[in-house]
Design an enzyme around this catalytic site. Structure first.
Site, mmCIF file in Angstrom:
data_model
loop_
_atom_site.group_PDB
_atom_site.id
_atom_site.type_symbol
_atom_site.label_atom_id
_atom_site.label_comp_id
_atom_site.label_asym_id
_atom_site.label_seq_id
_atom_site.Cartn_x
_atom_site.Cartn_y
_atom_site.Cartn_z
ATOM 1 N N ARG A 206 25.021 -1.931 19.639
ATOM 2 C CA ARG A 206 23.559 -1.937 19.671
ATOM 3 C C ARG A 206 23.009 -3.182 20.369
ATOM 4 O O ARG A 206 22.511 -3.048 21.485
ATOM 5 C CB ARG A 206 23.071 -1.785 18.233
ATOM 6 C CG ARG A 206 21.624 -1.938 17.958
ATOM 7 C CD ARG A 206 21.393 -1.760 16.471
ATOM 8 N NE ARG A 206 22.370 -2.529 15.689
ATOM 9 C CZ ARG A 206 22.196 -3.778 15.332
ATOM 10 N NH1 ARG A 206 21.115 -4.417 15.662
ATOM 11 N NH2 ARG A 206 23.125 -4.402 14.636
ATOM 12 N N CYS B 123 8.979 -41.895 21.244
ATOM 13 C CA CYS B 123 10.334 -41.641 20.732
ATOM 14 C C CYS B 123 10.949 -42.928 20.180
ATOM 15 O O CYS B 123 11.020 -43.931 20.879
ATOM 16 C CB CYS B 123 11.211 -41.087 21.855
ATOM 17 S SG CYS B 123 12.963 -41.093 21.423
ATOM 18 N N CYS C 130 14.165 -44.165 22.300
ATOM 19 C CA CYS C 130 14.074 -44.607 23.700
ATOM 20 C C CYS C 130 14.213 -46.135 23.790
ATOM 21 O O CYS C 130 13.871 -46.857 22.845
ATOM 22 C CB CYS C 130 12.741 -44.167 24.298
ATOM 23 S SG CYS C 130 12.778 -42.506 25.026
ATOM 24 N N HIS D 179 15.587 -39.840 27.798
ATOM 25 C CA HIS D 179 15.094 -39.042 26.687
ATOM 26 C C HIS D 179 15.329 -37.547 26.900
ATOM 27 O O HIS D 179 15.423 -36.776 25.946
ATOM 28 C CB HIS D 179 13.585 -39.321 26.547
ATOM 29 C CG HIS D 179 12.919 -38.631 25.415
ATOM 30 N ND1 HIS D 179 13.014 -39.068 24.115
ATOM 31 C CD2 HIS D 179 12.142 -37.510 25.383
ATOM 32 C CE1 HIS D 179 12.316 -38.251 23.333
ATOM 33 N NE2 HIS D 179 11.789 -37.302 24.068
ATOM 34 N N ASN E 50 23.533 -33.045 15.698
ATOM 35 C CA ASN E 50 22.644 -31.892 15.513
ATOM 36 C C ASN E 50 21.795 -31.814 16.751
ATOM 37 O O ASN E 50 21.015 -32.725 17.022
ATOM 38 C CB ASN E 50 21.699 -32.093 14.326
ATOM 39 C CG ASN E 50 22.420 -31.979 13.012
ATOM 40 O OD1 ASN E 50 23.413 -31.268 12.892
ATOM 41 N ND2 ASN E 50 21.912 -32.677 12.021
ATOM 42 N N SER F 206 15.706 -34.029 14.697
ATOM 43 C CA SER F 206 14.338 -34.503 14.566
ATOM 44 C C SER F 206 13.775 -34.937 15.912
ATOM 45 O O SER F 206 12.598 -35.228 16.018
ATOM 46 C CB SER F 206 14.307 -35.658 13.564
ATOM 47 O OG SER F 206 15.178 -36.690 13.987
ATOM 48 N N HIS G 149 15.852 -36.659 22.031
ATOM 49 C CA HIS G 149 16.616 -37.740 22.668
ATOM 50 C C HIS G 149 18.110 -37.551 22.345
ATOM 51 O O HIS G 149 18.462 -37.384 21.182
ATOM 52 C CB HIS G 149 16.119 -39.104 22.159
ATOM 53 C CG HIS G 149 16.554 -40.223 23.038
ATOM 54 N ND1 HIS G 149 15.695 -40.970 23.804
ATOM 55 C CD2 HIS G 149 17.792 -40.701 23.301
ATOM 56 C CE1 HIS G 149 16.383 -41.858 24.492
ATOM 57 N NE2 HIS G 149 17.656 -41.719 24.199
ATOM 58 N N HIS H 22 21.467 -37.880 20.994
ATOM 59 C CA HIS H 22 22.034 -38.826 20.027
ATOM 60 C C HIS H 22 22.916 -38.089 19.041
ATOM 61 O O HIS H 22 22.861 -36.873 18.918
ATOM 62 C CB HIS H 22 20.914 -39.534 19.258
ATOM 63 C CG HIS H 22 20.164 -38.629 18.319
ATOM 64 N ND1 HIS H 22 19.202 -37.758 18.754
ATOM 65 C CD2 HIS H 22 20.254 -38.449 16.976
ATOM 66 C CE1 HIS H 22 18.709 -37.076 17.716
ATOM 67 N NE2 HIS H 22 19.340 -37.478 16.623
ATOM 68 N N GLN I 44 25.013 -38.824 14.975
ATOM 69 C CA GLN I 44 25.074 -39.695 13.808
ATOM 70 C C GLN I 44 26.532 -39.904 13.410
ATOM 71 O O GLN I 44 27.390 -39.070 13.694
ATOM 72 C CB GLN I 44 24.325 -39.070 12.642
ATOM 73 C CG GLN I 44 22.841 -38.873 12.912
ATOM 74 C CD GLN I 44 22.091 -38.579 11.631
ATOM 75 O OE1 GLN I 44 22.337 -39.199 10.590
ATOM 76 N NE2 GLN I 44 21.200 -37.622 11.686
HETATM 77 P P1 H2U Z 1 18.690 -36.487 13.543
HETATM 78 O O1 H2U Z 1 17.794 -35.995 14.624
HETATM 79 O O2 H2U Z 1 20.107 -35.892 13.648
HETATM 80 O O3 H2U Z 1 18.084 -36.333 12.190
HETATM 81 O O4 H2U Z 1 18.942 -38.057 13.774
HETATM 82 C C1 H2U Z 1 17.934 -39.005 13.895
HETATM 83 C C2 H2U Z 1 18.200 -40.107 12.889
HETATM 84 O O5 H2U Z 1 17.445 -41.251 13.246
HETATM 85 C C3 H2U Z 1 17.776 -39.715 11.492
HETATM 86 O O6 H2U Z 1 18.901 -39.694 10.654
HETATM 87 C C4 H2U Z 1 17.054 -41.927 12.078
HETATM 88 C C5 H2U Z 1 16.790 -40.813 11.077
HETATM 89 O O7 H2U Z 1 17.041 -41.265 9.771
HETATM 90 N N1 H2U Z 1 15.899 -42.772 12.354
HETATM 91 C C6 H2U Z 1 16.029 -44.159 12.263
HETATM 92 O O8 H2U Z 1 17.106 -44.647 11.924
HETATM 93 N N2 H2U Z 1 14.980 -44.968 12.580
HETATM 94 C C7 H2U Z 1 13.743 -44.505 12.931
HETATM 95 O O9 H2U Z 1 12.848 -45.293 13.221
HETATM 96 C C8 H2U Z 1 13.471 -43.054 12.930
HETATM 97 C C9 H2U Z 1 14.646 -42.152 12.690
HETATM 98 ZN ZN ZN Z 2 13.692 -40.981 23.611
#
Ligand code: H2U
Ligand code: ZN
Length: 369
Positions: free
Chosen positions: A35, A56, A59, A120, A160, A168, A171, A173, A175
Protein backbone atom coordinates in the site's frame (compact mmCIF):
# COMPACT_ATOMS: atom_id res chain seq x y z
CA UNK A 1 15.87 -25.86 2.96
CA UNK A 2 18.86 -24.01 4.40
CA UNK A 3 18.53 -20.84 6.46
CA UNK A 4 19.80 -18.62 3.65
CA UNK A 5 17.12 -19.81 1.16
CA UNK A 6 14.42 -19.70 3.79
CA UNK A 7 15.28 -16.12 4.69
CA UNK A 8 14.86 -15.17 1.03
CA UNK A 9 11.28 -16.48 1.10
CA UNK A 10 10.04 -14.94 4.35
CA UNK A 11 9.96 -11.40 3.00
CA UNK A 12 6.31 -11.71 1.89
CA UNK A 13 4.91 -13.01 5.17
CA UNK A 14 4.39 -11.66 8.67
CA UNK A 15 7.11 -12.91 10.97
CA UNK A 16 9.23 -12.01 13.98
CA UNK A 17 12.98 -11.43 13.85
CA UNK A 18 15.43 -11.72 16.74
CA UNK A 19 17.70 -8.85 17.72
CA UNK A 20 20.77 -10.62 19.14
CA UNK A 21 22.32 -7.37 20.38
CA UNK A 22 19.33 -6.04 22.30
CA UNK A 23 18.05 -9.53 23.09
CA UNK A 24 14.45 -9.00 21.93
CA UNK A 25 12.11 -9.42 18.98
CA UNK A 26 10.69 -7.24 16.22
CA UNK A 27 7.48 -8.04 14.32
CA UNK A 28 7.79 -7.65 10.52
CA UNK A 29 4.58 -7.29 8.49
CA UNK A 30 5.84 -6.88 4.91
CA UNK A 31 2.47 -7.55 3.26
CA UNK A 32 1.35 -4.12 4.49
CA UNK A 33 3.99 -2.28 2.43
CA UNK A 34 2.35 -2.80 -0.95
CA UNK A 35 0.00 0.00 0.00
CA UNK A 36 2.26 2.88 1.11
CA UNK A 37 5.26 2.39 -1.15
CA UNK A 38 3.38 2.74 -4.41
CA UNK A 39 2.35 6.24 -3.37
CA UNK A 40 4.16 9.33 -4.50
CA UNK A 41 7.09 10.60 -2.47
CA UNK A 42 6.36 14.09 -1.22
CA UNK A 43 9.05 16.68 -1.61
CA UNK A 44 9.34 19.24 1.12
CA UNK A 45 11.65 22.20 0.70
CA UNK A 46 14.09 22.67 3.51
CA UNK A 47 13.62 25.79 5.50
CA UNK A 48 16.46 28.18 4.66
CA UNK A 49 18.63 28.38 7.76
CA UNK A 50 21.09 31.30 8.03
CA UNK A 51 24.84 30.56 8.15
CA UNK A 52 24.95 32.38 11.46
CA UNK A 53 22.04 33.14 13.77
CA UNK A 54 22.54 35.80 16.46
CA UNK A 55 19.78 34.14 18.51
CA UNK A 56 21.57 30.75 18.48
CA UNK A 57 23.34 29.90 21.72
CA UNK A 58 25.74 27.55 19.89
CA UNK A 59 27.00 30.01 17.25
CA UNK A 60 30.49 31.54 17.69
CA UNK A 61 30.39 34.69 19.81
CA UNK A 62 26.88 34.00 21.16
CA UNK A 63 25.91 34.25 24.83
CA UNK A 64 24.75 31.09 26.53
CA UNK A 65 22.64 30.59 29.64
CA UNK A 66 24.44 32.01 32.64
CA UNK A 67 26.03 34.75 30.55
CA UNK A 68 29.00 32.78 29.17
CA UNK A 69 30.09 33.94 25.71
CA UNK A 70 31.17 31.34 23.15
CA UNK A 71 34.61 31.93 21.63
CA UNK A 72 34.92 32.78 17.95
CA UNK A 73 35.61 29.15 17.16
CA UNK A 74 36.45 28.11 13.61
CA UNK A 75 36.19 24.32 13.73
CA UNK A 76 34.64 22.39 16.65
CA UNK A 77 33.74 23.71 20.09
CA UNK A 78 33.04 21.73 23.29
CA UNK A 79 31.56 22.98 26.57
CA UNK A 80 29.88 21.71 29.73
CA UNK A 81 26.11 21.63 29.25
CA UNK A 82 24.63 24.61 31.13
CA UNK A 83 21.55 22.51 31.88
CA UNK A 84 23.36 19.26 32.63
CA UNK A 85 21.19 16.24 33.46
CA UNK A 86 24.01 14.93 35.68
CA UNK A 87 26.28 16.57 38.22
CA UNK A 88 29.91 15.56 38.92
CA UNK A 89 29.32 15.61 42.68
CA UNK A 90 25.64 15.45 43.63
CA UNK A 91 25.17 17.05 47.08
CA UNK A 92 23.60 13.92 48.61
CA UNK A 93 25.25 10.52 48.05
CA UNK A 94 22.96 7.55 48.71
CA UNK A 95 22.30 3.91 47.84
CA UNK A 96 18.98 2.47 48.99
CA UNK A 97 17.41 -0.93 48.46
CA UNK A 98 14.16 -1.71 50.22
CA UNK A 99 13.29 -5.40 49.57
CA UNK A 100 14.55 -5.04 45.98
CA UNK A 101 11.44 -2.99 45.28
CA UNK A 102 12.48 0.53 46.11
CA UNK A 103 15.99 0.74 44.71
CA UNK A 104 17.86 3.99 44.03
CA UNK A 105 21.32 5.48 44.15
CA UNK A 106 23.03 8.73 43.24
CA UNK A 107 24.40 8.92 39.71
CA UNK A 108 27.29 11.36 39.37
CA UNK A 109 28.20 12.35 35.83
CA UNK A 110 29.10 15.03 33.31
CA UNK A 111 27.25 16.40 30.30
CA UNK A 112 29.09 18.02 27.43
CA UNK A 113 27.91 19.68 24.23
CA UNK A 114 30.01 19.45 21.03
CA UNK A 115 29.40 21.95 18.22
CA UNK A 116 30.45 20.29 14.97
CA UNK A 117 31.00 23.51 13.03
CA UNK A 118 30.81 27.30 13.42
CA UNK A 119 28.25 27.21 10.58
CA UNK A 120 24.71 27.29 11.93
CA UNK A 121 23.20 25.91 8.72
CA UNK A 122 25.26 22.75 8.14
CA UNK A 123 24.57 19.12 9.01
CA UNK A 124 26.96 16.15 9.02
CA UNK A 125 25.80 15.51 5.44
CA UNK A 126 26.71 19.03 4.31
CA UNK A 127 30.08 19.29 6.06
CA UNK A 128 33.17 18.23 4.14
CA UNK A 129 35.00 15.06 5.14
CA UNK A 130 37.95 17.00 6.62
CA UNK A 131 35.55 18.85 8.95
CA UNK A 132 33.87 15.55 9.88
CA UNK A 133 37.27 14.12 10.64
CA UNK A 134 37.81 16.98 13.13
CA UNK A 135 34.55 15.94 14.81
CA UNK A 136 35.78 12.33 15.04
CA UNK A 137 38.98 13.59 16.69
CA UNK A 138 37.01 15.63 19.23
CA UNK A 139 34.84 12.63 20.10
CA UNK A 140 37.99 10.61 20.74
CA UNK A 141 39.61 13.35 22.84
CA UNK A 142 36.42 13.65 24.89
CA UNK A 143 36.05 9.93 25.57
CA UNK A 144 39.73 9.72 26.50
CA UNK A 145 39.48 12.63 28.93
CA UNK A 146 36.12 11.66 30.43
CA UNK A 147 37.00 7.96 30.49
CA UNK A 148 40.03 8.73 32.68
CA UNK A 149 37.89 10.28 35.42
CA UNK A 150 37.67 7.74 38.27
CA UNK A 151 33.92 8.15 38.71
CA UNK A 152 33.12 7.62 35.02
CA UNK A 153 32.13 4.15 33.85
CA UNK A 154 30.48 4.94 30.54
CA UNK A 155 30.66 7.72 27.94
CA UNK A 156 27.65 8.02 25.65
CA UNK A 157 27.99 10.19 22.54
CA UNK A 158 24.68 10.94 20.82
CA UNK A 159 23.20 13.36 18.32
CA UNK A 160 19.53 14.34 18.13
CA UNK A 161 19.08 15.79 14.69
CA UNK A 162 15.97 17.72 13.68
CA UNK A 163 12.86 18.95 15.43
CA UNK A 164 11.19 15.55 14.83
CA UNK A 165 13.71 14.04 17.25
CA UNK A 166 13.43 16.82 19.81
CA UNK A 167 16.62 18.71 18.91
CA UNK A 168 16.30 22.17 20.36
CA UNK A 169 18.45 23.89 17.75
CA UNK A 170 19.45 23.27 14.08
CA UNK A 171 23.08 24.23 14.79
CA UNK A 172 25.06 21.00 14.14
CA UNK A 173 25.94 19.56 17.54
CA UNK A 174 25.87 16.45 19.67
CA UNK A 175 25.90 15.70 23.35
CA UNK A 176 28.17 13.53 25.47
CA UNK A 177 26.98 12.18 28.78
CA UNK A 178 29.51 10.47 31.05
CA UNK A 179 27.89 8.35 33.75
CA UNK A 180 28.97 6.42 36.83
CA UNK A 181 27.15 3.32 35.62
CA UNK A 182 26.49 1.74 32.22
CA UNK A 183 23.20 2.99 30.71
CA UNK A 184 20.47 0.46 29.86
CA UNK A 185 21.12 0.01 26.12
CA UNK A 186 24.89 -0.58 26.17
CA UNK A 187 24.43 -2.72 29.31
CA UNK A 188 21.99 -4.99 27.43
CA UNK A 189 24.35 -5.17 24.45
CA UNK A 190 27.27 -5.97 26.72
CA UNK A 191 25.33 -8.90 28.18
CA UNK A 192 24.58 -10.21 24.67
CA UNK A 193 28.15 -9.73 23.41
CA UNK A 194 29.54 -11.51 26.47
CA UNK A 195 27.13 -14.41 26.28
CA UNK A 196 27.83 -14.88 22.56
CA UNK A 197 31.56 -14.84 23.15
CA UNK A 198 31.27 -17.38 25.97
CA UNK A 199 29.15 -19.69 23.80
CA UNK A 200 30.97 -19.38 20.43
CA UNK A 201 34.46 -18.03 21.30
CA UNK A 202 33.96 -15.41 18.57
CA UNK A 203 32.45 -11.92 18.39
CA UNK A 204 28.74 -11.51 17.69
CA UNK A 205 29.26 -8.48 15.44
CA UNK A 206 32.31 -9.93 13.62
CA UNK A 207 30.22 -13.01 12.81
CA UNK A 208 27.21 -10.89 11.85
CA UNK A 209 29.33 -8.72 9.52
CA UNK A 210 30.63 -11.84 7.79
CA UNK A 211 27.03 -12.99 7.13
CA UNK A 212 26.01 -9.56 5.82
CA UNK A 213 29.09 -9.37 3.65
CA UNK A 214 28.12 -12.66 2.05
CA UNK A 215 24.50 -11.75 1.34
CA UNK A 216 25.01 -8.00 0.56
CA UNK A 217 21.22 -7.58 0.84
CA UNK A 218 21.27 -5.20 3.76
CA UNK A 219 24.58 -3.39 3.16
CA UNK A 220 24.05 0.31 2.31
CA UNK A 221 27.63 1.53 1.82
CA UNK A 222 31.10 0.79 3.12
CA UNK A 223 34.78 1.67 3.01
CA UNK A 224 37.91 -0.12 4.24
CA UNK A 225 37.15 0.64 7.88
CA UNK A 226 33.33 0.72 8.31
CA UNK A 227 30.13 -0.82 6.96
CA UNK A 228 26.72 0.90 7.12
CA UNK A 229 23.86 -1.59 6.93
CA UNK A 230 20.21 -1.95 7.82
CA UNK A 231 20.34 -4.60 10.53
CA UNK A 232 18.25 -7.73 9.93
CA UNK A 233 16.37 -6.87 13.14
CA UNK A 234 15.87 -3.10 12.49
CA UNK A 235 12.84 -1.55 14.20
CA UNK A 236 12.81 2.00 12.77
CA UNK A 237 11.98 2.10 9.03
CA UNK A 238 15.43 3.28 7.92
CA UNK A 239 17.44 2.30 10.98
CA UNK A 240 21.10 1.58 10.29
CA UNK A 241 24.08 0.17 12.11
CA UNK A 242 27.55 1.52 11.32
CA UNK A 243 30.04 -1.18 12.31
CA UNK A 244 33.84 -1.09 12.46
CA UNK A 245 35.23 -3.79 10.17
CA UNK A 246 38.04 -4.52 12.61
CA UNK A 247 37.21 -5.90 16.04
CA UNK A 248 37.75 -2.73 18.09
CA UNK A 249 36.38 -2.07 21.55
CA UNK A 250 36.04 1.70 21.22
CA UNK A 251 36.54 4.89 19.20
CA UNK A 252 39.90 5.44 20.91
CA UNK A 253 41.23 2.24 19.30
CA UNK A 254 40.68 3.57 15.76
CA UNK A 255 43.86 3.90 13.69
CA UNK A 256 44.39 7.11 11.69
CA UNK A 257 43.00 5.66 8.45
CA UNK A 258 40.00 4.27 10.34
CA UNK A 259 39.21 7.71 11.73
CA UNK A 260 39.18 8.97 8.13
CA UNK A 261 36.99 5.99 7.30
CA UNK A 262 34.49 6.91 10.01
CA UNK A 263 34.27 10.52 8.73
CA UNK A 264 33.76 9.19 5.20
CA UNK A 265 31.02 6.71 6.08
CA UNK A 266 29.15 9.28 8.20
CA UNK A 267 29.15 11.78 5.34
CA UNK A 268 27.98 9.17 2.82
CA UNK A 269 25.28 7.65 5.01
CA UNK A 270 23.77 10.99 6.10
CA UNK A 271 23.80 12.17 2.45
CA UNK A 272 21.84 9.05 1.48
CA UNK A 273 19.42 9.79 4.30
CA UNK A 274 18.87 13.38 3.09
CA UNK A 275 18.40 12.14 -0.48
CA UNK A 276 15.76 9.58 0.49
CA UNK A 277 12.97 12.14 0.92
CA UNK A 278 14.91 15.20 -0.27
CA UNK A 279 14.87 16.70 3.18
CA UNK A 280 17.30 17.35 6.01
CA UNK A 281 16.75 13.91 7.51
CA UNK A 282 16.07 13.73 11.26
CA UNK A 283 17.52 10.99 13.44
CA UNK A 284 18.96 10.07 16.80
CA UNK A 285 22.37 8.48 16.49
CA UNK A 286 25.04 7.41 18.92
CA UNK A 287 28.04 5.18 19.48
CA UNK A 288 28.17 2.04 21.56
CA UNK A 289 31.55 0.93 22.82
CA UNK A 290 33.21 -0.58 25.88
CA UNK A 291 32.71 0.93 29.33
CA UNK A 292 35.58 2.72 31.05
CA UNK A 293 35.82 0.53 34.14
CA UNK A 294 39.44 -0.43 33.37
CA UNK A 295 38.56 -4.04 32.49
CA UNK A 296 39.69 -5.16 28.99
CA UNK A 297 36.21 -5.80 27.48
CA UNK A 298 37.34 -7.86 24.50
CA UNK A 299 33.69 -8.69 23.91
CA UNK A 300 32.92 -5.15 22.75
CA UNK A 301 32.76 -4.27 19.06
CA UNK A 302 32.48 -0.55 18.23
CA UNK A 303 29.35 0.50 16.34
CA UNK A 304 26.90 3.36 15.92
CA UNK A 305 23.11 3.18 15.69
CA UNK A 306 21.08 5.58 13.56
CA UNK A 307 17.39 5.71 14.50
CA UNK A 308 15.53 7.93 12.03
CA UNK A 309 11.77 8.41 12.59
CA UNK A 310 10.67 9.06 8.98
CA UNK A 311 8.61 6.37 7.26
CA UNK A 312 6.96 7.44 4.04
CA UNK A 313 7.99 11.00 3.27
CA UNK A 314 9.52 14.08 4.82
CA UNK A 315 6.24 14.62 6.64
CA UNK A 316 5.13 11.12 7.59
CA UNK A 317 6.91 9.65 10.56
CA UNK A 318 6.64 6.36 12.34
CA UNK A 319 5.25 6.27 15.86
CA UNK A 320 6.15 3.45 18.21
CA UNK A 321 2.75 3.25 19.90
CA UNK A 322 -0.03 0.77 20.61
CA UNK A 323 1.13 -2.82 20.13
CA UNK A 324 4.71 -1.57 19.92
CA UNK A 325 4.57 0.07 23.36
CA UNK A 326 2.63 -2.72 24.95
CA UNK A 327 3.77 -5.73 22.95
CA UNK A 328 6.58 -5.85 20.38
CA UNK A 329 7.88 -3.18 17.96
CA UNK A 330 6.56 -3.70 14.43
CA UNK A 331 7.64 -2.63 10.96
CA UNK A 332 6.01 -2.84 7.50
CA UNK A 333 8.93 -2.20 5.22
CA UNK A 334 11.49 -5.00 5.48
CA UNK A 335 15.10 -4.31 6.36
CA UNK A 336 16.03 -5.52 2.86
CA UNK A 337 13.65 -3.04 1.18
CA UNK A 338 14.97 -0.20 3.35
CA UNK A 339 18.57 -1.07 2.46
CA UNK A 340 17.74 -1.18 -1.24
CA UNK A 341 16.10 2.28 -1.06
CA UNK A 342 19.11 3.70 0.77
CA UNK A 343 21.43 2.19 -1.84
CA UNK A 344 19.32 3.79 -4.59
CA UNK A 345 19.36 7.17 -2.81
CA UNK A 346 22.93 7.81 -4.03
CA UNK A 347 25.75 9.86 -2.58
CA UNK A 348 25.48 13.10 -4.54
CA UNK A 349 23.48 15.35 -2.24
CA UNK A 350 20.11 16.39 -3.71
CA UNK A 351 20.83 20.04 -2.98
CA UNK A 352 23.85 19.84 -5.29
CA UNK A 353 21.81 18.04 -7.92
CA UNK A 354 18.55 19.91 -7.79
CA UNK A 355 18.36 23.10 -9.83
CA UNK A 356 15.42 24.42 -7.76
CA UNK A 357 17.21 24.08 -4.38
CA UNK A 358 16.97 27.35 -2.47
CA UNK A 359 19.40 29.73 -4.15
CA UNK A 360 20.77 31.30 -0.98
CA UNK A 361 21.50 27.87 0.47
CA UNK A 362 23.26 26.84 -2.76
CA UNK A 363 25.43 29.94 -2.75
CA UNK A 364 26.41 29.47 0.86
CA UNK A 365 27.26 25.83 0.22
CA UNK A 366 29.51 26.84 -2.65
CA UNK A 367 31.25 29.49 -0.56
CA UNK A 368 31.89 26.88 2.11
CA UNK A 369 33.70 24.47 -0.19
P1 H2U B 1 19.83 19.28 22.14
O1 H2U B 1 19.38 20.08 20.97
O2 H2U B 1 20.25 17.85 21.74
O3 H2U B 1 18.84 19.31 23.26
O4 H2U B 1 21.19 19.92 22.69
C1 H2U B 1 21.35 21.24 23.06
C2 H2U B 1 21.91 21.28 24.47
O5 H2U B 1 22.44 22.57 24.72
C3 H2U B 1 20.84 21.03 25.51
O6 H2U B 1 21.14 19.86 26.22
C4 H2U B 1 22.26 22.88 26.08
C5 H2U B 1 20.91 22.26 26.42
O7 H2U B 1 20.88 21.90 27.78
N1 H2U B 1 22.31 24.33 26.27
C6 H2U B 1 23.36 24.88 27.01
O8 H2U B 1 24.19 24.14 27.53
N2 H2U B 1 23.46 26.23 27.15
C7 H2U B 1 22.56 27.12 26.64
O9 H2U B 1 22.73 28.33 26.78
C8 H2U B 1 21.35 26.63 25.94
C9 H2U B 1 21.28 25.15 25.69
ZN1 ZN C 1 24.12 28.50 15.58
Amino acid sequence: MNAFDLLGRISEHPHVRWNPLAGDWVLVSPHRTRRPWQGQIERVDDEVVPARDPACYLCPGSSRAGGITNPDYTSTFVFDNDFAALQPAPPLAFDVDDRHLLVARTEPGRCRVVCFSPRHDLTLSRMDVAALRAVVDVWIEEIETLGREPSVEYVQIFENRGAAMGASNPHPHCQIWATASIPNEPAREQGSLRAYRAAHHTCLLCDYLALEDRSRERVVCENDAFVALVPFWAVWPFETLVVAKRHLSGLDALATAERDGLADVLKRLTTRYDNLFETSFPYSMGFHQRPFDRAPHDEWHLHAHFYPPLLRSATVRKFLVGFEMLGTPQRDLTAEQAASRLRDAGEEHYRDRRPDAPRAARERDRAHR
